[in-house]
Design an enzyme around this catalytic site. Structure first.
Site, PDB file in Angstrom:
ATOM      1  N   ARG A  19      -9.000 -36.056 -19.382  1.00 49.95           N
ATOM      2  CA  ARG A  19     -10.448 -35.902 -19.204  1.00 49.95           C
ATOM      3  C   ARG A  19     -10.871 -34.617 -19.894  1.00 49.95           C
ATOM      4  NH1 ARG A  19      -9.739 -40.188 -17.694  1.00 49.95           N
ATOM      5  NH2 ARG A  19     -10.396 -41.275 -15.809  1.00 49.95           N
TER       6      ARG A  19
ATOM      7  N   ASP B 234      -8.675  -1.572  -0.625  1.00 49.24           N
ATOM      8  CA  ASP B 234      -9.465  -0.335  -0.540  1.00 49.24           C
ATOM      9  C   ASP B 234      -9.613   0.422  -1.862  1.00 49.24           C
ATOM     10  OD1 ASP B 234      -9.695  -0.819   2.118  1.00 49.24           O
ATOM     11  OD2 ASP B 234      -8.155   0.602   2.746  1.00 49.24           O
TER      12      ASP B 234
ATOM     13  N   GLY C 204       1.885   3.148   2.357  1.00 42.47           N
ATOM     14  CA  GLY C 204       2.921   3.147   3.394  1.00 42.47           C
ATOM     15  C   GLY C 204       4.165   2.421   2.908  1.00 42.47           C
ATOM     16  N   SER C 205       3.977   1.217   2.415  1.00 46.00           N
ATOM     17  CA  SER C 205       5.112   0.409   1.936  1.00 46.00           C
ATOM     18  C   SER C 205       5.855   1.124   0.817  1.00 46.00           C
ATOM     19  CB  SER C 205       4.610  -0.929   1.407  1.00 46.00           C
ATOM     20  OG  SER C 205       3.814  -1.549   2.369  1.00 46.00           O
TER      21      SER C 205
ATOM     22  N   GLU D 123     -14.854 -22.863 -27.803  1.00 50.58           N
ATOM     23  CA  GLU D 123     -15.778 -23.841 -28.380  1.00 50.58           C
ATOM     24  C   GLU D 123     -15.668 -23.964 -29.897  1.00 50.58           C
ATOM     25  OE1 GLU D 123     -19.729 -22.604 -27.287  1.00 50.58           O
ATOM     26  OE2 GLU D 123     -19.435 -20.572 -28.001  1.00 50.58           O
TER      27      GLU D 123
ATOM     28  N   GLY E 141       0.829  -1.211   0.000  1.00 52.22           N
ATOM     29  CA  GLY E 141       0.000   0.000   0.000  1.00 52.22           C
ATOM     30  C   GLY E 141       0.859   1.254   0.000  1.00 52.22           C
TER      31      GLY E 141
HETATM   32  P1  ADP Z   1       0.514  -0.264   3.587  1.00 55.57           P
HETATM   33  O1  ADP Z   1       1.725  -0.492   2.760  1.00 55.57           O
HETATM   34  O2  ADP Z   1      -0.534  -1.308   3.332  1.00 55.57           O
HETATM   35  O3  ADP Z   1       0.019   1.156   3.458  1.00 55.57           O
HETATM   36  P2  ADP Z   1       1.700   0.345   6.184  1.00 55.57           P
HETATM   37  O4  ADP Z   1       1.405   1.795   6.086  1.00 55.57           O
HETATM   38  O5  ADP Z   1       1.466  -0.331   7.471  1.00 55.57           O
HETATM   39  O6  ADP Z   1       0.882  -0.507   5.113  1.00 55.57           O
HETATM   40  O7  ADP Z   1       3.212   0.132   5.759  1.00 55.57           O
HETATM   41  C1  ADP Z   1       3.806  -1.141   5.741  1.00 55.57           C
HETATM   42  C2  ADP Z   1       5.255  -1.051   6.155  1.00 55.57           C
HETATM   43  O8  ADP Z   1       5.960  -0.174   5.266  1.00 55.57           O
HETATM   44  C3  ADP Z   1       5.474  -0.465   7.525  1.00 55.57           C
HETATM   45  O9  ADP Z   1       5.319  -1.395   8.550  1.00 55.57           O
HETATM   46  C4  ADP Z   1       6.920  -0.002   7.421  1.00 55.57           C
HETATM   47  O10 ADP Z   1       7.793  -1.097   7.525  1.00 55.57           O
HETATM   48  C5  ADP Z   1       6.993   0.510   5.991  1.00 55.57           C
HETATM   49  N1  ADP Z   1       6.737   1.959   5.977  1.00 55.57           N
HETATM   50  C6  ADP Z   1       5.551   2.602   5.921  1.00 55.57           C
HETATM   51  N2  ADP Z   1       5.708   3.943   5.931  1.00 55.57           N
HETATM   52  C7  ADP Z   1       7.034   4.152   6.000  1.00 55.57           C
HETATM   53  C8  ADP Z   1       7.876   5.323   6.053  1.00 55.57           C
HETATM   54  N3  ADP Z   1       7.331   6.550   6.010  1.00 55.57           N
HETATM   55  N4  ADP Z   1       9.199   5.142   6.112  1.00 55.57           N
HETATM   56  C9  ADP Z   1       9.739   3.913   6.125  1.00 55.57           C
HETATM   57  N5  ADP Z   1       9.029   2.791   6.102  1.00 55.57           N
HETATM   58  C10 ADP Z   1       7.696   2.882   6.030  1.00 55.57           C
END
Ligand code: ADP
Length: 745
Positions: free
Chosen positions: A646, A154, A108-109, A620, A106
């Site tokens: 089969r 989402d 965050g990752s 088909e 997502g």
């Molecule tokens: P998603 O990727 O589904 O949005 P998260 O926001 O929980 O989920 O992020 C997953 C992981 O990505 C976090 O646990 C962390 O290891 C890494 N991560 C997220 N935001 C940051 C950031 N700003 N800096 C460094 N690593 C981050």
């Protein structure tokens, strides 16, 4: 050139379809001569190193397409948020000389990945200084390439129309809401259903559009009025009075009012119990939405995005910004990753600042249009017609074989026309109804519950009108005073509409607008990349093939599965891609004895190497002589003791069932546009006739005069079929192993 080495990981929340993406990344990379590693348990695995970073082989991603979640694990990892954590991660990557990462996660990752790339040169310097990495290794990997795929149920990322997992989550939600609707209707009950989506109302909005739910609360656009509670109660009461037997309110987990006060499912329950004076039940769907086998769409989206991600790694230069792989207008594209992440964050900020107009603006046109359409469809009764407006008399009919979603489209059409103050008629059994005058007036509640219903309530028929029927059709159009017709269906609809158009000079009654809405499981209609019904059929096939594959787990067996499509190979190719079939036979490409021999050799080789299952999908009409019977007999004879064979002809199972969420949404969106067209054209001096479709540029309406140039009349399919471009990807992924030895590319 040294061998390219890349790694793939899944991170953050899991999503269905991540495995398909993983499989495509691994196999495409191997096919192109790269070495590929999987990092287990997300960023945590990157920091832990050791066995968590493993080389992948062709076989290590076999048999995972149908599995939900992610087989390499995912995690949230606080250490990766620290500089030190990222230094350790860099060291572990360099131990394997990995400098390209494909991250499926997502926002965050993906933000974490971007930061990692920005810091990479500093991390290298530090690692060399600390003596943990040699200068030579550091010099070989001065840049880190990042490519992101969004795995998120989402559907909350700017830049891509769909994220991996959202379609499956919608499947889970619609299954649940459909099930609740029937029990609620039995007892005349009210349910509140809470779905996921903290900052994004996509799931709630689309689930409401796709089911018979009556009220929706989404974070981007809270109810406009402060007394929304009273409005909700009044709407639900009005619905009951109009004849609805059940009431369902869908609420996104991030719902709140205009002032930012959270609205929870229990709040809604209490409000409704008090207002309606009856018991109200709450269902919180929770993690069920993340679970289960991925839909056909998510498997193919994951596959195509995974393939594109490897391509992006190969194309990257040291200057290339991190890229995000996106789906836009049914095409896989790339966009700058951080721009997409920032615009996604802007939606959350707009919501936090109570700037809801901006939040909707940022979500984009189709989200806003869907919200507007939904508001019309959910009314318990239409608006009163404006006093001086001409009241048009419009008709809707189905033509051709039944396609799941026909009812959904008819419901939307009827309600939209009535809400605009026009009269709506339903024609029974396709052109027969027009010929025989089997036409009835439709009111608001006559289409109640049709959103989720399979089949074709108005009836349908495969016969297009012949010249001797035109007189009766013209007479009935005149008798009923019909000002415009929506034809929902396949080839029959298009052909019939064209006939009426062609005979306008002979029959003045035909001087009315007619518009065709593509609804055919075969997906063989011009200028429509995805016709209504095709997604349901594809899911039906994938569901059946998953079971067929499981049934053979103990024996060494090869299946020949025959699927519908007439002379269009869409269902065959896309189901082959979604189930990992070894070979797909299409009418478009034909079948030769030489092909069969080569395929047989490959399959025998596979079983000799220890394969336990073979899967062949055949359209088909792929070839009139080399039938499924013939192929099964040939393979059985030649397979000798290595495997038995089969055959399964899936038949009408493919046409049945309730429409998938995608087909319901698509049917509703297309019907809304069709009604706009009819209303506008019925009031014009020289009304045009047309057909609508989803193309690479979004929904478009084409003049019916374009029809002859666009179709291959003999084979009853469009001249240009976009999905044939996906053929090479299916071929790469279904091989027995990589085509090139590593390093040859
Ligand atoms: P998603 O990727 O589904 O949005 P998260 O926001 O929980 O989920 O992020 C997953 C992981 O990505 C976090 O646990 C962390 O290891 C890494 N991560 C997220 N935001 C940051 C950031 N700003 N800096 C460094 N690593 C981050």
């Amino acid at each position: 050139m040294p061998t390219k080495r890349l790694a793939v990981l899944t991170s953050g929340g899991d999503a269905q379809g991540m495995n398909a993406a993983l499989r495509a990344v691994v196999r495409t990379a191997l096919h192109w001569g790269a070495e590929v590693y999987a990092i287990y348990e997300g960023y945590q695995g990157m920091i832990d190193g050791g066995d968590q970073i493993r080389p992948m082989t062709w076989e290590s991603v076999g048999g995972i397409l149908h599995r939900g979640g992610t087989v390499i694990g995912t995690a949230r990892c606080d250490d990766f948020r620290t500089h030190e954590g990222r230094r350790i991660a860099a060291r572990n990557l360099l131990e394997h000389e990995i400098d390209s990462l494909i991250i499926i996660g997502g926002d965050g990752s993906l933000t974490g990945a971007n930061l990692f790339r920005q810091e990479w040169p500093t991390l290298l310097t530090e690692l060399v200084q600390r003596g943990e990495v040699s200068q030579e290794v550091a010099d070989r990997h001065t840049n880190l390439t990042i490519v992101g795929l969004v795995g998120s149920i989402d559907n909350d990322m700017h830049g891509t129309d769909m994220t991996i997992g959202a379609d499956t989550a919608l499947h889970r939600i619609t299954e649940a809401v459909d099930a609740l609707s029937s029990t609620a209707a039995s007892h005349q009950r009210t349910f509140v259903v809470k779905v996921m989506g903290r900052h994004c109302g996509y799931l709630a909005l689309m689930a409401c559009l796709a089911t018979g739910a009556e009220w929706v609360l989404i974070p981007e656009y809270p109810p406009e009025m402060d007394n929304w509670q009273e409005k909700m109660i009044a709407d639900l009461k009005a619905g009951r009075k109009a004849g609805r037997r059940e009431s369902i309110v869908i609420i996104a987990e991030g719902a709140h009012d205009r002032h930012g006060n959270p609205i929870g499912s229990t709040d809604v329950m209490n409000i409704l119990e008090k207002g309606l004076g009856e018991e109200v039940r709450v269902t919180v769907l929770g993690h069920v939405q993340r679970g289960g086998t991925p839909s056909a769409f998510d498997r193919n989206l994951g596959t195509l995005m995974g393939h594109a991600a490897v391509q992006a790694v190969f194309d990257a230069t040291p200057e290339t910004e991190p890229q995000l792989i996106c789906l836009r207008g049914n095409r896989i594209t790339r966009a700058p990753l951080m721009e997409c992440v920032e615009r996604t964050r802007a939606v959350a900020e707009a919501i936090a600042n109570h700037d809801y107009e901006r939040a909707m603006e940022l979500r984009g046109g189709s989200f806003k249009t869907a919200f507007r359409t939904l508001r019309t469809l959910l009314r318990s009764l239409p608006h009163k017609p404006p006093p001086r407006q001409k009241r048009l008399r419009l008709a809707v009919m189905n033509c051709g074989a039944p396609a799941p979603g026909m009812n959904t489209a008819a419901r939307a059409a009827v309600r939209i026309a009535l809400d605009r103050g026009h009269t709506m008629f339903g024609v029974t059994n396709g052109f027969y109804g027009l010929i025989e005058g089997d036409i009835r007036e439709m009111d608001w509640m006559s289409v109640n519950g049709w959103a989720s219903m399979g089949g074709a309530e108005l009836g349908t028929n495969r016969d297009a009108p012949s010249s001797r029927h035109l007189y009766s059709i013209a007479r009935n159009i005149e008798k009923w005073g019909i000002d415009g017709i929506l034809m929902i269906g396949g080839w029959t609809a298009y052909r019939g509409a064209y006939e009426l158009y062609r005979h306008r000079d002979d029959f003045p009654a035909f001087n009315i607008p007619v518009i065709c809405l593509p609804a055919s499981i075969n997906n063989n209609l011009p200028s429509s990349e995805l016709s209504v019904g095709a997604d349901t059929a594809l899911n039906n096939i994938v569901w059946a093939v998953d079971r067929i594959k499981q049934s053979a787990i103990a024996q060494q067996r090869c299946f020949v599965v025959e699927v519908m499509g007439r002379r269009c190979g869409y269902l065959a190719l896309m189901s082959g891609l979604a189930t990992g079939a070894e070979r797909v036979y299409l009418h478009e490409e034909g079948v030769t004895l030489r092909d069969l021999q080569a395929d047989l050799d490959q399959i025998v080789a596979g079983f000799k190497q220890g394969k336990r299952l073979g899967l062949i999908i055949r359209n088909e009409n792929a070839n009139p002589i080399y039938t499924s019977d013939f192929m099964a007999a040939l393979f059985e004879e030649e397979g000798g003791s290595f495997f038995d064979v089969r055959q399964t002809i899936l038949g009408h199972v493919q046409q049945g069932g309730d429409p998938s969420p995608f087909d319901r949404i698509q049917a509703t969106r297309l019907a809304a546009r069709c009604m706009e067209f009819l209303i506008e054209n019925a009031q014009a001096g020289t009304p045009s006739s047309a057909f609508i479709g989803l193309g690479a540029g979004g929904i478009q309406i084409h003049d019916i005069e374009e029809l002859p140039q666009l179709i291959d009349e003999t084979n009853q399919r469009p001249r240009k079929q976009w999905w044939l471009e996906l053929r090479p990807i299916a071929q790469i992924l279904s091989q027995l192993g990589p085509a090139l030895p590593p390093g040859d590319r």
